[in-house]
Design a protein around this motif. Structure first.
Motif, mmCIF file in Angstrom:
data_model
loop_
_atom_site.group_PDB
_atom_site.id
_atom_site.type_symbol
_atom_site.label_atom_id
_atom_site.label_comp_id
_atom_site.label_asym_id
_atom_site.label_seq_id
_atom_site.Cartn_x
_atom_site.Cartn_y
_atom_site.Cartn_z
ATOM 1 N N ASP A 248 -6.229 14.688 9.860
ATOM 2 C CA ASP A 248 -6.704 13.549 9.077
ATOM 3 C C ASP A 248 -6.309 12.259 9.788
ATOM 4 O OD1 ASP A 248 -7.887 14.989 7.052
ATOM 5 O OD2 ASP A 248 -6.089 15.000 5.790
ATOM 6 N N PHE A 249 -7.169 11.239 9.685
ATOM 7 C CA PHE A 249 -6.941 9.968 10.359
ATOM 8 C C PHE A 249 -6.941 8.844 9.317
ATOM 9 C CE2 PHE A 249 -9.031 12.970 13.104
ATOM 10 C CZ PHE A 249 -8.317 12.892 14.289
ATOM 11 N N TYR A 250 -5.974 7.936 9.429
ATOM 12 C CA TYR A 250 -5.822 6.830 8.491
ATOM 13 C C TYR A 250 -5.740 5.510 9.260
ATOM 14 C CZ TYR A 250 -4.491 10.350 4.986
ATOM 15 O OH TYR A 250 -4.478 11.437 4.129
ATOM 16 N N THR B 223 -4.100 3.900 14.128
ATOM 17 C CA THR B 223 -4.628 5.081 13.448
ATOM 18 C C THR B 223 -3.507 6.099 13.304
ATOM 19 O OG1 THR B 223 -6.860 4.762 14.357
ATOM 20 C CG2 THR B 223 -6.333 6.931 13.480
ATOM 21 N N LEU B 224 -3.119 6.361 12.078
ATOM 22 C CA LEU B 224 -2.099 7.369 11.799
ATOM 23 C C LEU B 224 -2.774 8.732 11.687
ATOM 24 C CD1 LEU B 224 -0.085 5.489 9.018
ATOM 25 C CD2 LEU B 224 0.119 5.276 11.514
ATOM 26 N N ILE B 225 -2.129 9.760 12.225
ATOM 27 C CA ILE B 225 -2.732 11.091 12.243
ATOM 28 C C ILE B 225 -1.823 12.079 11.519
ATOM 29 C CG2 ILE B 225 -3.674 12.928 13.697
ATOM 30 C CD1 ILE B 225 -4.061 10.839 15.890
ATOM 31 N N VAL B 226 -2.415 12.818 10.610
ATOM 32 C CA VAL B 226 -1.699 13.835 9.849
ATOM 33 C C VAL B 226 -2.243 15.210 10.232
ATOM 34 C CG1 VAL B 226 -1.177 14.747 7.554
ATOM 35 C CG2 VAL B 226 -1.285 12.259 7.928
ATOM 36 N N CYS C 228 0.845 -1.195 0.000
ATOM 37 C CA CYS C 228 0.000 0.000 0.000
ATOM 38 C C CYS C 228 0.880 1.245 0.000
ATOM 39 C CB CYS C 228 -0.927 0.017 1.213
ATOM 40 S SG CYS C 228 -0.069 0.164 2.807
ATOM 41 N N GLN C 229 0.268 2.381 -0.239
ATOM 42 C CA GLN C 229 1.007 3.639 -0.207
ATOM 43 C C GLN C 229 1.557 3.917 1.191
ATOM 44 O OE1 GLN C 229 -1.657 6.721 -1.600
ATOM 45 N NE2 GLN C 229 -0.922 6.558 -3.698
ATOM 46 N N GLN C 230 2.674 4.605 1.244
ATOM 47 C CA GLN C 230 3.263 5.059 2.498
ATOM 48 C C GLN C 230 2.618 6.389 2.895
ATOM 49 O OE1 GLN C 230 5.615 4.059 4.688
ATOM 50 N NE2 GLN C 230 6.039 5.965 5.759
ATOM 51 N N ILE C 231 2.171 6.490 4.146
ATOM 52 C CA ILE C 231 1.616 7.726 4.666
ATOM 53 C C ILE C 231 2.659 8.369 5.589
ATOM 54 C CG2 ILE C 231 -0.171 8.780 6.117
ATOM 55 C CD1 ILE C 231 -1.216 7.839 3.458
ATOM 56 N N ASP C 232 3.058 9.588 5.256
ATOM 57 C CA ASP C 232 3.978 10.320 6.134
ATOM 58 C C ASP C 232 3.147 11.025 7.210
ATOM 59 O OD1 ASP C 232 6.294 9.590 4.703
ATOM 60 O OD2 ASP C 232 5.919 11.159 3.229
ATOM 61 N N TYR C 233 2.974 10.331 8.326
ATOM 62 C CA TYR C 233 2.096 10.823 9.380
ATOM 63 C C TYR C 233 2.886 11.580 10.451
ATOM 64 C CZ TYR C 233 3.740 6.776 12.084
ATOM 65 O OH TYR C 233 4.524 5.874 12.757
ATOM 66 N N ASP C 234 2.176 12.296 11.295
ATOM 67 C CA ASP C 234 2.809 13.092 12.344
ATOM 68 C C ASP C 234 2.834 12.381 13.696
ATOM 69 O OD1 ASP C 234 3.375 15.635 10.888
ATOM 70 O OD2 ASP C 234 1.210 15.583 10.569
ATOM 71 N N PHE C 235 1.784 11.628 14.006
ATOM 72 C CA PHE C 235 1.741 10.898 15.285
ATOM 73 C C PHE C 235 0.560 9.924 15.250
ATOM 74 C CE2 PHE C 235 -0.418 14.970 15.603
ATOM 75 C CZ PHE C 235 -1.664 14.654 16.136
ATOM 76 N N THR C 236 0.388 9.155 16.329
ATOM 77 C CA THR C 236 -0.740 8.239 16.466
ATOM 78 C C THR C 236 -1.494 8.574 17.756
ATOM 79 O OG1 THR C 236 0.434 6.560 17.765
ATOM 80 C CG2 THR C 236 0.645 6.425 15.363
ATOM 81 N N ILE C 237 -2.579 7.872 17.994
ATOM 82 C CA ILE C 237 -3.341 8.078 19.224
ATOM 83 C C ILE C 237 -2.486 7.772 20.454
ATOM 84 C CG2 ILE C 237 -5.342 7.272 20.563
ATOM 85 C CD1 ILE C 237 -6.106 8.992 18.220
ATOM 86 N N ARG C 238 -1.511 6.899 20.307
ATOM 87 C CA ARG C 238 -0.667 6.510 21.445
ATOM 88 C C ARG C 238 0.000 7.720 22.094
ATOM 89 N NH1 ARG C 238 2.010 2.799 19.059
ATOM 90 N NH2 ARG C 238 0.891 1.005 19.907
#
Length: 251
Positions: free
Chosen positions: A173-175, A162-165, A112-122
């Motif tokens: 945005d949530f992925y 859940t990745l967060i941008v 799948c595509q790579q998402i350059d995310y900023d943080f997660t719910i953790r």
């Protein structure tokens, strides 16, 4: 080899197969698990994630070969379903299954595509002073509500999945990732609140989620809070009990 490719990437089949063939020698390691390995690599001009599923035991191999979709196929199919229902997840590129002459499943891959995310719910859970923490949690609750409205019960709805941008202007945005365990069904309020239990929410976070979900679902805030608190507490007690039993067995 059995391969299914997203229409957007049909003309890159040779390159996708090459990524799989060179998986163990190339790419950057993200996760090395006992059963699964995830790497990132480049397909054309974009980064992709490649998830490797080890060959299952003979019993599971028979199940996955003839009676149930493989984890790689489910990841691909579920990603498409999410996107069709406007729930964000990295765009699926392809899945590949390696089978023997008898049709039994061996190794498999999901790309799948790579998402350059900023943080997660953790990060929110472990840092009470996280910037815009309450706002992010409210937006995450709305994201989860929309997921439930689309009849999606994400069984691995946990802090790291859940990745967060950060889009700026207090918008996020949530992925969803790690998709191979889902049910598609009408969800009662109890099931909806139960779906939050693996988030390990604090009592304050439970209040925020319950309040936001109550508004979105036109339900009583008190009712939402009572159910969510009980579901979360039950899960925490069960998890603590399992850890205690395992520690006693080891000792």
């Amino acid at each position: 080899m059995r391969i299914t490719i997203h229409p957007k990437y049909k003309n890159q089949e040779a390159a996708i197969i090459q990524l799989v063939k060179t998986f163990f020698g190339e790419g950057d390691l993200i996760v090395k698990g006992s059963r699964n390995t995830i790497k990132t690599n480049v397909l054309g001009t974009e980064k992709v994630n490649i998830k490797f599923f080890q060959k299952p035991g003979i019993f599971k191999s028979i199940i996955y070969s003839f009676f149930r979709s493989t984890k790689a196929k489910r990841s691909y199919d579920y990603a498409n379903y999410l996107l069709e229902n406007k729930i964000q997840t990295p765009l699926p590129v392809a899945f590949i299954e390696l089978r023997n002459a008898f049709g039994l499943l061996g190794e498999s891959f999901y790309i799948c595509q790579q998402i350059d995310y900023d943080f997660t719910i953790r990060e929110l859970i472990h840092d009470p002073l996280f910037k815009e923490r309450n706002l992010i949690l409210e937006q995450f609750t709305a994201f989860t509500f929309n997921m439930h409205q689309a009849k999606i019960n994400f069984l691995d709805h946990s802090p790291g999945n859940t990745l967060i941008v950060n889009r700026g202007n207090s918008l996020y945005d949530f992925y969803l990732i790690d998709l191979n365990r889902m049910k598609f069904e009408n969800l009662s309020i109890e099931k909806r609140m139960d779906n939050f239990k693996k988030m390990w929410l604090s009592k304050l976070m439970i209040k925020i989620v319950a309040k936001k979900y109550a508004v979105l679902s036109n339900q009583s805030e008190e009712k939402m809070h009572t159910i969510l608190l009980e579901k979360s507490s039950q899960f925490k007690r069960k998890t603590a009990r399992k850890k205690f039993i395992k520690s006693r067995i080891k000792n």
